[in-house]
Design a protein around this motif. Structure first.
Motif, PDB file in Angstrom:
ATOM      1  N   GLN A 161       0.824  -1.204   0.000  1.00  8.12           N
ATOM      2  CA  GLN A 161       0.000   0.000   0.000  1.00  8.12           C
ATOM      3  C   GLN A 161       0.865   1.264   0.000  1.00  8.12           C
ATOM      4  N   ARG A 162       1.971   1.221   0.701  1.00  6.02           N
ATOM      5  CA  ARG A 162       2.879   2.373   0.690  1.00  6.02           C
ATOM      6  C   ARG A 162       3.483   2.580  -0.688  1.00  6.02           C
ATOM      7  N   ALA A 163       3.743   1.473  -1.386  1.00 11.78           N
ATOM      8  CA  ALA A 163       4.267   1.591  -2.754  1.00 11.78           C
ATOM      9  C   ALA A 163       3.237   2.261  -3.655  1.00 11.78           C
ATOM     10  N   PHE A 164       1.967   1.854  -3.555  1.00 11.06           N
ATOM     11  CA  PHE A 164       0.926   2.474  -4.371  1.00 11.06           C
ATOM     12  C   PHE A 164       0.787   3.965  -4.045  1.00 11.06           C
ATOM     13  N   GLU A 165       0.848   4.293  -2.760  1.00  8.95           N
ATOM     14  CA  GLU A 165       0.725   5.698  -2.355  1.00  8.95           C
ATOM     15  C   GLU A 165       1.863   6.536  -2.914  1.00  8.95           C
ATOM     16  N   ARG A 166       3.080   6.004  -2.898  1.00  8.61           N
ATOM     17  CA  ARG A 166       4.219   6.744  -3.441  1.00  8.61           C
ATOM     18  C   ARG A 166       4.081   6.962  -4.940  1.00  8.61           C
ATOM     19  N   ILE A 167       3.545   5.968  -5.639  1.00  4.65           N
ATOM     20  CA  ILE A 167       3.541   6.013  -7.101  1.00  4.65           C
ATOM     21  C   ILE A 167       2.337   6.783  -7.646  1.00  4.65           C
ATOM     22  N   ILE A 168       1.146   6.506  -7.122  1.00  2.00           N
ATOM     23  CA  ILE A 168      -0.065   7.131  -7.678  1.00  2.00           C
ATOM     24  C   ILE A 168      -0.867   7.919  -6.646  1.00  2.00           C
ATOM     25  N   GLY A 169      -0.366   7.976  -5.431  1.00  2.00           N
ATOM     26  CA  GLY A 169      -1.025   8.805  -4.428  1.00  2.00           C
ATOM     27  C   GLY A 169      -2.305   8.247  -3.862  1.00  2.00           C
ATOM     28  N   LYS A 170      -2.516   6.953  -3.985  1.00  2.00           N
ATOM     29  CA  LYS A 170      -3.730   6.331  -3.437  1.00  2.00           C
ATOM     30  C   LYS A 170      -3.462   4.881  -3.079  1.00  2.00           C
ATOM     31  N   ARG A 171      -4.285   4.363  -2.171  1.00  2.00           N
ATOM     32  CA  ARG A 171      -4.173   2.978  -1.743  1.00  2.00           C
ATOM     33  C   ARG A 171      -5.145   2.103  -2.528  1.00  2.00           C
ATOM     34  N   ALA A 172      -4.836   0.835  -2.603  1.00  2.00           N
ATOM     35  CA  ALA A 172      -5.736  -0.118  -3.249  1.00  2.00           C
ATOM     36  C   ALA A 172      -6.969  -0.330  -2.382  1.00  2.00           C
ATOM     37  N   LYS A 173      -8.124  -0.390  -3.016  1.00  2.00           N
ATOM     38  CA  LYS A 173      -9.373  -0.683  -2.310  1.00  2.00           C
ATOM     39  C   LYS A 173      -9.727  -2.163  -2.366  1.00  2.00           C
ATOM     40  N   GLY A 174      -9.246  -2.832  -3.406  1.00  2.00           N
ATOM     41  CA  GLY A 174      -9.596  -4.229  -3.609  1.00  2.00           C
ATOM     42  C   GLY A 174      -8.408  -5.146  -3.432  1.00  2.00           C
ATOM     43  N   VAL A 175      -8.692  -6.398  -3.094  1.00  2.00           N
ATOM     44  CA  VAL A 175      -7.654  -7.401  -2.899  1.00  2.00           C
ATOM     45  C   VAL A 175      -8.040  -8.658  -3.660  1.00  2.00           C
ATOM     46  N   CYS A 176      -7.059  -9.260  -4.301  1.00  2.00           N
ATOM     47  CA  CYS A 176      -7.231 -10.574  -4.916  1.00  2.00           C
ATOM     48  C   CYS A 176      -6.159 -11.469  -4.327  1.00  2.00           C
ATOM     49  N   ALA A 177      -6.565 -12.517  -3.632  1.00  2.00           N
ATOM     50  CA  ALA A 177      -5.603 -13.415  -2.991  1.00  2.00           C
ATOM     51  C   ALA A 177      -4.700 -14.058  -4.034  1.00  2.00           C
ATOM     52  N   THR A 178      -3.460 -14.316  -3.641  1.00  2.00           N
ATOM     53  CA  THR A 178      -2.541 -15.026  -4.527  1.00  2.00           C
ATOM     54  C   THR A 178      -2.864 -16.514  -4.488  1.00  2.00           C
ATOM     55  N   SER A 179      -1.931 -17.347  -4.881  1.00  2.00           N
ATOM     56  CA  SER A 179      -2.245 -18.742  -5.215  1.00  2.00           C
ATOM     57  C   SER A 179      -2.750 -19.582  -4.050  1.00  2.00           C
ATOM     58  N   SER A 180      -2.306 -19.305  -2.841  1.00  2.00           N
ATOM     59  CA  SER A 180      -2.690 -20.164  -1.727  1.00  2.00           C
ATOM     60  C   SER A 180      -4.103 -19.855  -1.255  1.00  2.00           C
ATOM     61  N   ASP A 181      -4.674 -20.789  -0.490  1.00  2.00           N
ATOM     62  CA  ASP A 181      -5.989 -20.561   0.105  1.00  2.00           C
ATOM     63  C   ASP A 181      -5.805 -19.817   1.422  1.00  2.00           C
ATOM     64  N   PHE A 182      -6.892 -19.583   2.127  1.00  2.00           N
ATOM     65  CA  PHE A 182      -6.848 -18.738   3.312  1.00  2.00           C
ATOM     66  C   PHE A 182      -8.042 -19.074   4.178  1.00  2.00           C
ATOM     67  N   SER A 183      -8.113 -18.463   5.339  1.00  2.00           N
ATOM     68  CA  SER A 183      -9.245 -18.666   6.243  1.00  2.00           C
ATOM     69  C   SER A 183     -10.128 -17.423   6.258  1.00  2.00           C
TER      70      SER A 183
END
Length: 279
Positions: A118-140
């Motif tokens: 999120q800090r990387a997004f803020e530095r580059i485009i001045g905003k945080r991501a609102k959405g998330v897409c999980a990577t390959s593993s599952d989760f709880s």
């Protein structure tokens, strides 16, 4: 199939969400090993194919959500700025496309992964991501609740529906929206191929372009008949090579023949569903 009568903006019959997963070389990094040819396969996405997809979707007037690992955003900041300048949403997809982000480390450690990205997004485009897409593993479901606590507003990680829904935490419905996708609408199972290391295991043949296009057209027809939410998961290094680019263009032209399809970004769908629950 029965039309479900879901209420979409502008009296649209259905919605289509194209998600573009710019995994870059992060997907192909292997600890302690360097495979230059394999990593170059990943680099093809941000260095070559993203521009093609941006031009195509702009020409078609189709909105997209780009899920970008934080490390790839830092490596290609101009690409991220260009995606943002085109008006497309950028979502969180790990920092280095961690395959086991939710199972191989304490919760506090992967919270740091989110913060770093999120800090990387803020530095580059001045905003945080609102959405998330999980990577390959599952989760709880505890992980999903933490996504909300970390400031995300929606996820596109589940597979169990073809409509958005409000996520339930501890028996209570929340404002955190899930926009499920489907493996059948993912280009990766159909087209990924690498000789070493093996991707996929067993070295399955690359699917027929015409066959995959036919499958996706049939799915679109079914989603349209039901008035549902169709979510694609596409990878630039896979869908963005010349022949598959033509296939995707043909698919989009087919979809655009219907005047009442809402092509939307994840944040737009989530905001809409949060307000009206599809009613």
């Amino acid at each position: 199939m029965k039309y479900e009568g879901i209420h979409w903006p502008g009296n649209a019959r259905m919605t289509v969400m194209f998600t573009i997963h710019v995994d870059g070389q992060s997907l192909y990094n292997r600890p302690g090993t360097v495979y230059p040819r394999t990593i170059s396969y990943g680099k093809y996405g941000p260095e070559r194919a993203v521009d093609r997809l941006l031009e195509l979707t702009q020409k078609m007037g189709i909105a997209c959500t780009y899920f970008v690992p934080g490390q790839i955003a830092e490596t290609y900041p101009d690409m991220v700025k260009k995606i943002d300048a085109y008006g497309y949403e950028i979502g969180f997809h790990g920092y280095d496309h961690e395959d086991c982000m939710y199972t191989d480390r304490p919760v506090e450690e992967w919270k740091k992964v989110i913060i770093k990205s999120q800090r990387a997004f803020e530095r580059i485009i001045g905003k945080r991501a609102k959405g998330v897409c999980a990577t390959s593993s599952d989760f709880s479901m505890n992980d999903v609740q933490i996504w909300q606590e970390m400031g995300f507003e929606y996820s596109s990680s589940m597979r169990g529906d073809d409509r958005p829904y409000k996520t339930v935490f501890e028996g209570k419905e929340s404002d955190f929206i899930e926009i499920p996708a489907r493996w059948e609408l993912d280009d990766y199972p159909a087209f990924t191929y690498n000789y070493w290391p093996l991707l996929t295991d067993g070295q399955d043949r690359i699917s027929s372009y015409r066959g995959v296009l036919s499958n996706w057209k049939h799915e679109f027809d079914g989603y349209y008949e039901g008035g549902l939410c169709m979510v694609f998961m596409l990878h630039p290094q896979i869908i963005g090579i010349p022949g598959r680019y033509q296939m995707l263009e043909e698919l989009m032209l087919y979809m655009k023949e219907k005047p009442d399809v809402w092509f939307a970004q994840g944040n737009e769908i989530a905001d809409w569903w949060r307000k009206c629950d599809g009613k």
